[in-house]
Design a protein around this motif. Structure first.
Motif, PDB file in Angstrom:
ATOM      1  N   THR A  86       0.841  -1.187   0.000  1.00  0.00           N
ATOM      2  CA  THR A  86       0.000   0.000   0.000  1.00  0.00           C
ATOM      3  C   THR A  86       0.880   1.242   0.000  1.00  0.00           C
ATOM      4  O   THR A  86       2.096   1.175   0.213  1.00  0.00           O
ATOM      5  CB  THR A  86      -0.932  -0.002   1.224  1.00  0.00           C
ATOM      6  OG1 THR A  86      -1.927   1.003   1.043  1.00  0.00           O
ATOM      7  CG2 THR A  86      -0.171   0.273   2.503  1.00  0.00           C
TER       8      THR A  86
ATOM      9  N   ALA B 285      -5.479  -0.648  -0.395  1.00  0.00           N
ATOM     10  CA  ALA B 285      -5.334  -0.480  -1.839  1.00  0.00           C
ATOM     11  C   ALA B 285      -3.874  -0.558  -2.259  1.00  0.00           C
ATOM     12  O   ALA B 285      -3.004   0.014  -1.592  1.00  0.00           O
ATOM     13  CB  ALA B 285      -5.923   0.860  -2.261  1.00  0.00           C
TER      14      ALA B 285
ATOM     15  N   ALA C 211     -10.456   0.979  -4.491  1.00  0.00           N
ATOM     16  CA  ALA C 211      -9.289   0.119  -4.713  1.00  0.00           C
ATOM     17  C   ALA C 211      -8.670   0.408  -6.077  1.00  0.00           C
ATOM     18  O   ALA C 211      -7.441   0.450  -6.228  1.00  0.00           O
ATOM     19  CB  ALA C 211      -9.691  -1.347  -4.600  1.00  0.00           C
TER      20      ALA C 211
ATOM     21  N   GLY D 226      -6.547   3.350  -5.910  1.00  0.00           N
ATOM     22  CA  GLY D 226      -5.423   3.293  -4.979  1.00  0.00           C
ATOM     23  C   GLY D 226      -5.698   3.959  -3.648  1.00  0.00           C
ATOM     24  O   GLY D 226      -4.768   4.389  -2.951  1.00  0.00           O
TER      25      GLY D 226
ATOM     26  N   THR E  69      -7.048   3.775   0.188  1.00  0.00           N
ATOM     27  CA  THR E  69      -7.215   2.847   1.302  1.00  0.00           C
ATOM     28  C   THR E  69      -8.338   3.324   2.228  1.00  0.00           C
ATOM     29  O   THR E  69      -8.659   4.508   2.259  1.00  0.00           O
ATOM     30  CB  THR E  69      -5.876   2.723   2.059  1.00  0.00           C
ATOM     31  OG1 THR E  69      -4.933   2.048   1.207  1.00  0.00           O
ATOM     32  CG2 THR E  69      -5.997   1.966   3.368  1.00  0.00           C
TER      33      THR E  69
END
Length: 367
Positions: A7, A40, A102, A105, A107
């Protein structure tokens, strides 16, 4: 050879900061689902901003906002995942939100009851409001509910005015001035309704009981709640039949963010202060001589993000980000990751689109 998937480093710093501020051990794991809900993958080619978006609920509107802002992580107070998932499809609106985040990107972390139970957390913030006193004189409003010259409904020559109903949502806390209320300025004691036996976290527990040294007029407590929550257009209150607000004094208050029904069961206090209470729970309370103030569920929680968590998390993330950047450089990383670590910026903002699903319809008369 497959590349290592991880991540975003900034998102890791935010998760670390949240866990230190509000340890997951404080959460009620018997039913709650706190922690890192969506991790992500980091894509250095389209790197996100080093920014956090705070929200109570992770709705479609908030997801759109996070994507537009290019945030790295959303800290959503309420978990978007409560039960185990057997699939992730676009047919389900909440799963669709997770898949969209996701893909971008972004989280998702949820602290929920860890914030409720923590010393200095949401329960104590509400207790601070109920024990505060106004610091400035309230603005004087007109005492007339309607324009002075209402035509008589019996006059056949004058067309009566028709009511207009305006939907009013709870005001944002962004413009609330700290000087409006001196928090926790009334002498009192406070304890947790359901204490947690965790020595590293003294005074932690679910809910709060406030006991005033001197009984407080119910009217004063209503004013404190209004000021502390940003002067909403109105909120529900229940008092025993035959009683008048002006005649009621309060010596003790039970407090619970969100829904307080199960936590309040059998609680012997004068006032129940929460986000929501069922019809039968409220009816049982006033039959026992108690009073009830409710704010709608998330309106009892959202102000904490503005008043406490935003600045608190900003300072904690700045420290975590500096530590993580040094650690990552020391262990050696690729050029793409190094570029992300060079970014010193840290931002924490509260969602402008998050709101309780309920608003209040206010009746006014057309001119």
């Amino acid at each position: 050879m497959s590349s290592r998937t991880s991540t975003a480093p900034f998102s890791r710093a935010v998760v670390s900061a949240m866990r230190k501020l509000y340890p997951e051990a404080l959460a009620d794991s018997s039913w709650d689902n706190t922690g890192l809900l969506l991790e992500a993958p980091f894509d250095p080619i389209r790197r996100q901003m080093n920014s956090v978006l705070l929200t109570v609920d992770l709705t479609k509107a908030v997801v759109d906002e996070a994507i537009e802002r290019n945030d790295s992580i959303v800290v959503a107070y309420h978990p978007i995942i409560f039960k185990g998932l057997k699939s992730l499809t676009l047919a389900n609106s909440q799963q669709q939100s997770l898949l969209r985040l996701a893909a971008e990107g972004i989280t998702v972390y949820s602290p929920h009851t860890a914030i409720d139970a923590a010393p200095g957390g949401l329960g104590d913030w509400l207790a601070d409001i109920i024990t505060g006193t106004p610091a400035t004189a309230p603005r004087q409003e007109s005492s007339e509910a309607f324009p002075p010259s209402q035509p008589s409904e019996d006059d056949p020559f004058v067309e009566p005015q028709r009511p207009i109903y305006l939907l009013q949502h709870h005001p944002s806390q962004a413009g609330l001035q700290d000087a409006d209320l001196k928090l926790a300025s009334t002498a009192h004691t406070r304890t947790a309704i359901r204490p947690l036996n965790l020595p590293p976290h003294p005074n932690a527990g679910m809910g709060r009981i406030v006991r005033f040294e001197t009984p407080q007029p119910l009217a004063s407590l209503i004013e404190r709640v209004g000021r502390g929550l940003g002067n909403p257009k109105g909120f529900p209150i229940a008092i025993p039949q035959g009683a008048q607000i002006a005649d009621i004094s309060i010596s003790s208050v039970g407090i619970c963010a969100g829904s307080g029904g199960s936590l309040f069961a059998g609680l012997d206090v004068d006032l129940l202060f929460t986000g929501e209470l069922s019809h039968h729970e409220a009816l049982a309370a006033i039959e026992k001589g108690q009073c009830v103030i409710t704010l709608f569920h998330s309106n009892s929680e959202r102000g904490f993000l503005h008043s406490v968590l935003r600045q608190q998390l900003l300072e904690a993330v700045k420290e975590e980000w500096e530590v993580l950047r040094k650690q990552e450089r020391m262990r050696g990383v690729g050029e793409e990751m190094l570029e992300a670590l060079e970014d010193e910026y840290v931002g924490v903002e509260v969602s402008e689109r998050d709101r309780d699903p309920y608003g209040i319809v206010v009746s006014k008369f057309a001119e």
